[in-house]
Design an enzyme around this catalytic site. Structure first.
Site, PDB file in Angstrom:
ATOM      1  N   HIS A 290       0.835  -1.219   0.000  1.00 46.91           N
ATOM      2  CA  HIS A 290       0.000   0.000   0.000  1.00 46.91           C
ATOM      3  C   HIS A 290       0.864   1.261   0.000  1.00 46.91           C
ATOM      4  O   HIS A 290       0.519   2.261   0.630  1.00 46.91           O
ATOM      5  CB  HIS A 290      -0.934   0.025   1.213  1.00 46.91           C
TER       6      HIS A 290
ATOM      7  N   ASN B 229     -10.241  -2.726   2.636  1.00 46.49           N
ATOM      8  CA  ASN B 229      -9.972  -2.723   1.199  1.00 46.49           C
ATOM      9  C   ASN B 229     -11.266  -2.467   0.439  1.00 46.49           C
ATOM     10  O   ASN B 229     -12.357  -2.431   1.036  1.00 46.49           O
ATOM     11  CB  ASN B 229      -9.408  -4.079   0.760  1.00 46.49           C
TER      12      ASN B 229
ATOM     13  N   TYR C 226       1.106  -3.937  12.168  1.00 48.72           N
ATOM     14  CA  TYR C 226       1.055  -2.512  11.803  1.00 48.72           C
ATOM     15  C   TYR C 226       1.892  -1.640  12.743  1.00 48.72           C
ATOM     16  O   TYR C 226       2.671  -0.800  12.304  1.00 48.72           O
ATOM     17  CB  TYR C 226      -0.401  -2.038  11.751  1.00 48.72           C
TER      18      TYR C 226
HETATM   19 FE1  HDD Z   1      -2.395  -4.692   5.665  1.00 47.25          FE
HETATM   20  C1  HDD Z   1      -0.914  -1.690   5.240  1.00 47.25           C
HETATM   21  C2  HDD Z   1      -5.353  -3.409   4.427  1.00 47.25           C
HETATM   22  C3  HDD Z   1      -3.840  -7.814   5.779  1.00 47.25           C
HETATM   23  C4  HDD Z   1       0.337  -5.868   7.160  1.00 47.25           C
HETATM   24  N1  HDD Z   1      -3.009  -2.902   4.961  1.00 47.25           N
HETATM   25  C5  HDD Z   1      -2.251  -1.777   4.879  1.00 47.25           C
HETATM   26  C6  HDD Z   1      -3.027  -0.698   4.359  1.00 47.25           C
HETATM   27  C7  HDD Z   1      -4.276  -1.193   4.128  1.00 47.25           C
HETATM   28  C8  HDD Z   1      -4.260  -2.575   4.513  1.00 47.25           C
HETATM   29  C9  HDD Z   1      -5.455  -0.440   3.562  1.00 47.25           C
HETATM   30  C10 HDD Z   1      -2.536   0.703   4.094  1.00 47.25           C
HETATM   31  C11 HDD Z   1      -2.842   1.614   5.231  1.00 47.25           C
HETATM   32  C12 HDD Z   1      -2.413   3.017   4.898  1.00 47.25           C
HETATM   33  O1  HDD Z   1      -3.074   3.640   4.045  1.00 47.25           O
HETATM   34  O2  HDD Z   1      -1.422   3.457   5.453  1.00 47.25           O
HETATM   35  N2  HDD Z   1      -4.195  -5.469   5.125  1.00 47.25           N
HETATM   36  C13 HDD Z   1      -5.292  -4.763   4.738  1.00 47.25           C
HETATM   37  C14 HDD Z   1      -6.440  -5.639   4.695  1.00 47.25           C
HETATM   38  C15 HDD Z   1      -6.012  -6.884   5.071  1.00 47.25           C
HETATM   39  C16 HDD Z   1      -4.607  -6.775   5.348  1.00 47.25           C
HETATM   40  C17 HDD Z   1      -7.827  -5.204   4.312  1.00 47.25           C
HETATM   41  C18 HDD Z   1      -6.791  -8.149   5.208  1.00 47.25           C
HETATM   42  C19 HDD Z   1      -8.060  -8.199   5.457  1.00 47.25           C
HETATM   43  N3  HDD Z   1      -1.846  -6.530   6.316  1.00 47.25           N
HETATM   44  C20 HDD Z   1      -2.587  -7.675   6.317  1.00 47.25           C
HETATM   45  C21 HDD Z   1      -1.867  -8.723   6.987  1.00 47.25           C
HETATM   46  C22 HDD Z   1      -0.680  -8.174   7.412  1.00 47.25           C
HETATM   47  C23 HDD Z   1      -0.695  -6.794   6.961  1.00 47.25           C
HETATM   48  C24 HDD Z   1      -2.371 -10.119   7.204  1.00 47.25           C
HETATM   49  C25 HDD Z   1       0.456  -8.784   8.156  1.00 47.25           C
HETATM   50  C26 HDD Z   1       0.360  -9.817   8.930  1.00 47.25           C
HETATM   51  N4  HDD Z   1      -0.586  -3.931   6.051  1.00 47.25           N
HETATM   52  C27 HDD Z   1       0.383  -4.604   6.714  1.00 47.25           C
HETATM   53  C28 HDD Z   1       1.604  -3.752   7.001  1.00 47.25           C
HETATM   54  C29 HDD Z   1       1.182  -2.377   6.396  1.00 47.25           C
HETATM   55  C30 HDD Z   1      -0.193  -2.679   5.828  1.00 47.25           C
HETATM   56  C31 HDD Z   1       2.887  -4.331   6.524  1.00 47.25           C
HETATM   57  C32 HDD Z   1       2.147  -1.742   5.423  1.00 47.25           C
HETATM   58  C33 HDD Z   1       2.277  -0.307   5.831  1.00 47.25           C
HETATM   59  C34 HDD Z   1       1.567  -0.220   7.064  1.00 47.25           C
HETATM   60  O3  HDD Z   1       1.044  -1.434   7.402  1.00 47.25           O
HETATM   61  O4  HDD Z   1       1.446   0.780   7.740  1.00 47.25           O
HETATM   62  O5  HDD Z   1       1.814  -3.651   8.368  1.00 47.25           O
END
Ligand code: HDD
Length: 698
Positions: free
Chosen positions: A81, A154, A368
């Site tokens: 993202h 999402n 996160y």
């Molecule tokens: Fe995630 C970012 C949505 C599963 C780990 N995720 C991130 C963002 C969104 C989502 C919208 C961007 C937020 C922003 O605008 O800063 N992610 C989801 C959805 C998931 C999902 C809807 C499942 C239903 N995510 C998911 C899992 C993991 C992560 C299973 C890890 C175990 N997501 C992350 C992250 C991020 C992230 C690596 C990357 C940047 C951040 O968090 O701040 O931690």
């Protein structure tokens, strides 16, 4: 310099060039450029040198500080993202939810809670394009009176995987391949499909990903979902399961694939620009929040597990209760400070909202916060203005890099007896208003031996993929089948496409056959389903086309003109477009001055080569006989009309423009209308019926 006055170029005594602020010998202190230490700067043009042609001096702290800060302007981008666009706004409760949750933000109809929303693509880097085929993030930070609640969702209501354990594999597979660093922002490559075809639990989300949901027309016209089952908890400690849905006021709108591809060339920032310009123009994007509420007994009655994030509960089975509206009414003042530094975390919840045992959600609760530290560089990122709660924050956490608060007194531990003896004692826990994890009976039942397993119903990977397929229109099905063919045709590993088609045979035999035919491969043996799929009643709510709203409100209409275009006709069209709530955009071969017949010359909004028709929702061609004759020799003009037709958009025209339409091969249909006619009404739609005449879908 705050007055924007130009700098004068002055010749120094040695013939050197430098610049000074004109006329002003002194100015208000608050207008004066300073260093980060607040020292006023006398010259922002020249470094300090030993003589006009001599070496630059190390002593120049103004230069060193400026370059030092510049060198550190970039921070790590989000691992997923990374590319996003954000906006401020508010959430307004329309139906009080006190019967199911004690969360303060839902208690009073009419009350508004400030929010910051960030939309994103998933796979591409921060500098990638806006319109690849990709899932879109829809993250909302509610600054409630009881602290921040982040709903990090999402634009698709299910996820690729069931357990957070697989997230790093998913992300590694879908992002650019690690040796060659491409593709930058899309799933059409070997590693993604190799992995996905080996993971049948991805099938339901793949169906959504291959549909038009992942090529949205704008961020303003996407649905959003919380995906997981969450809990509401009321004042008596009773829990109700909840799923969150955002519905765009203007309805869902997507592009057609070829249009999305052309948009990448036309405008890398298509969605970001659209969001920014809409808000700046006062066309505030709006969504309705709906919730699906249910209890343990209902959850148990279903053939699937509500803790499985690859499953939905169809709206026809459990209708949405509308509870509020989200309005985005203010652009960020600064992209980096706000959109880039905003840090969402699904673990940020407030009293009255709680988690379920969804194993994907549980893993997210760790990820996160952890990633924010590495991205924002300090455990104090919550103090950044965009992340700071708008309610008091009081605790004994101290110090750390970039500490912005200055705690008073020596109470940095708890319990303490300092307050009883006249000193500041600091905050205390509160068993009444403090957050208490839901402790209900049902929660306790979900215990047992420590096992690395999944619950039984998670093994059904195909029933809901089939449900999605059977709920689509014929045109949407063709888009899905064609997307599978497109993506798999980009895969160079011969073992992968048959493996994927073998999985699709569990979804729908006809779909699998269409994809195999489209790829030119033999139909492979059906893969063994971990659990036999069942047929579910189609859910019309899952179709975009069945739910589109015919309106031009918030849309952009391109008008092609040239010298000789009739001023009166142009004005009446522009007025009609504006009256209908849409934005007219005038395109001409030369942007500076277009000579109109019967009126003053005007400046166009965009030049023909730089304003191709994919950036518009509908187009009108207003050429005089002469103007048309000239543009018959201009490929960009012919393509302009041809693309609008191929992308199933309405085309309005004046009779003198007809030769251009003929040259572009436009065949008359409901969407091709004379401008004296019903153009505004026609512009409110896409013409799906036209598609079989303009492209071969599988
Ligand atoms: Fe995630 C970012 C949505 C599963 C780990 N995720 C991130 C963002 C969104 C989502 C919208 C961007 C937020 C922003 O605008 O800063 N992610 C989801 C959805 C998931 C999902 C809807 C499942 C239903 N995510 C998911 C899992 C993991 C992560 C299973 C890890 C175990 N997501 C992350 C992250 C991020 C992230 C690596 C990357 C940047 C951040 O968090 O701040 O931690």
């Amino acid at each position: 310099m705050s007055d924007g006055a130009p700098f004068n170029e002055i010749r120094g005594s040695g013939g050197e060039t430098h610049q000074q602020c004109p006329e002003k010998s002194s100015q208000d202190r608050d207008e004066t450029l300073t260093t980060n230490q607040g020292i006023a700067i006398s010259d922002n043009q020249n470094s300090l040198k030993s003589g006009a042609r001599g070496p630059t001096l190390l002593e120049d702290f103004v230069l060193r500080e400026k370059i030092f800060h510049f060198d550190h302007e970039r921070i790590p981008e989000r691992i997923v993202h990374a590319r996003g666009s954000g906006a401020h706004g508010y959430f307004e409760v329309t139906d009080n939810l006190s019967d199911v949750t004690k969360a303060d933000l839902f208690q009073r109809a009419g009350e508004k809670t400030p929010v910051f929303v960030r939309f994103s693509t998933v796979a591409g880097g921060a500098g990638s394009v806006d319109t690849p085929r990709d899932v879109r993030g829809f993250a909302v930070k509610f600054y409630t009176k009881e602290g921040n609640w982040d709903l990090v969702g999402n634009n698709i209501p299910v996820f690729f995987i069931q357990d957070a354990m697989k997230f790093p594999d998913l992300v590694h597979a879908v992002k650019m391949e690690s040796d060659r660093a491409y593709p930058q922002a899309g799933s059409a490559h070997d590693t993604f499909w190799d992995w996905a075809s080996l993971m049948p639990e991805t099938t339901h989300m793949l169906m959504w990903a291959m549909s038009d949901r992942t090529i949205p027309r704008s961020l303003r016209t996407m649905q959003g979902f919380g995906i997981h089952t969450f809990r509401f908890v009321d004042a008596d400690g009773k829990s109700t399961f909840v799923k969150f849905h955002w519905r765009p006021k203007l309805g869902i709108q997507s592009t057609v694939w070829e249009e999305a591809l052309k948009l990448q060339a036309a405008d890398n920032d298509f969605h970001r620009r659209d969001l920014f310009e809409s808000i700046a123009a006062g066309n505030f994007p709006e969504w309705e929040l709906g919730v699906q509420l249910f209890d343990e007994a209902f959850a148990k009655s279903l053939d699937y597990d509500v803790l499985d994030p690859t499953k939905i509960i169809p709206e026809e089975v459990l209708p949405l209760r509308k509870v509020g509206r989200l309005v985005l009414d203010r652009n960020p003042d600064n992209f980096f400070a706000e959109t880039e530094q905003v840090a969402y975390c699904p673990a940020n919840i407030v009293p009255g909202i709680d988690f379920s045992n969804d194993p994907l959600l549980q893993g997210r609760l760790f990820s996160y916060l952890d990633t924010q530290k590495s991205r924002l560089g300090t455990a104090n990122f919550h103090q950044l203005p965009i992340n700071a709660p708008k309610c008091p924050v009081m605790n004994f956490q101290r110090d750390g890099q970039m500490q912005m608060t200055v705690p008073k007194g020596r109470a940095n531990y708890e319990p303490n007896s300092l307050a009883a003896h006249g000193e500041m004692g600091g905050p205390r826990e509160c068993p009444v208003t403090g957050f208490r994890t839901f402790e209900g009976q049902a929660q306790k039942q979900e215990q047992g031996d420590k096992l690395r397993v999944r619950a039984e119903l998670f093994a059904d990977h195909f029933s809901q993929a089939r449900l999605f397929w059977t709920s689509q229109t014929t045109s949407e099905q063709a888009h899905i089948a064609s997307s599978f063919v497109f993506e798999l045709s980009k895969v160079g590993l011969d073992q992968v496409p048959p493996r994927m088609v073998a999985n699709l045979r569990n979804v729908d035999e006809a779909l699998a056959k269409r994809v195999a035919d489209g790829l030119g491969i033999d139909l492979p043996k059906k893969s063994q389903a971990a659990r036999e799929p069942v047929d579910m009643a189609p859910s019309p709510a899952l179709s975009i086309q069945k739910n589109m709203i015919d309106t031009v409100e918030g849309r952009k209409i391109g008008i092609l003109i040239a010298d000789g275009t009739h001023a009166k006709v142009l004005k009446s069209l522009v007025d009609a477009i504006k009256k209908a709530g849409a934005t007219p955009f005038i395109v001409a071969p030369k942007v500076g001055k277009v000579a109109l017949s019967g009126g003053e010359p005007i400046k166009a909004d965009g030049q023909l080569a730089g304003s191709p028709s994919p950036i518009f929702d509908a187009v009108a061609v207003l050429l005089s006989e002469e103007g048309c004759k000239m543009l018959l020799k201009e490929g960009a003009a012919i393509q302009w009309v041809m693309d609008a037709f191929g992308h199933l958009k309405a085309i309005g025209f004046v009779e003198t423009s007809k030769p251009l339409l003929d040259k572009a091969g436009i065949e008359p249909d409901d969407g091709v209308v004379s401008l004296t006619n019903r153009f505004i009404e026609a512009a409110a739609k896409r013409y799906w019926d036209r598609e079989p005449n303009v492209r071969m879908l599988v």
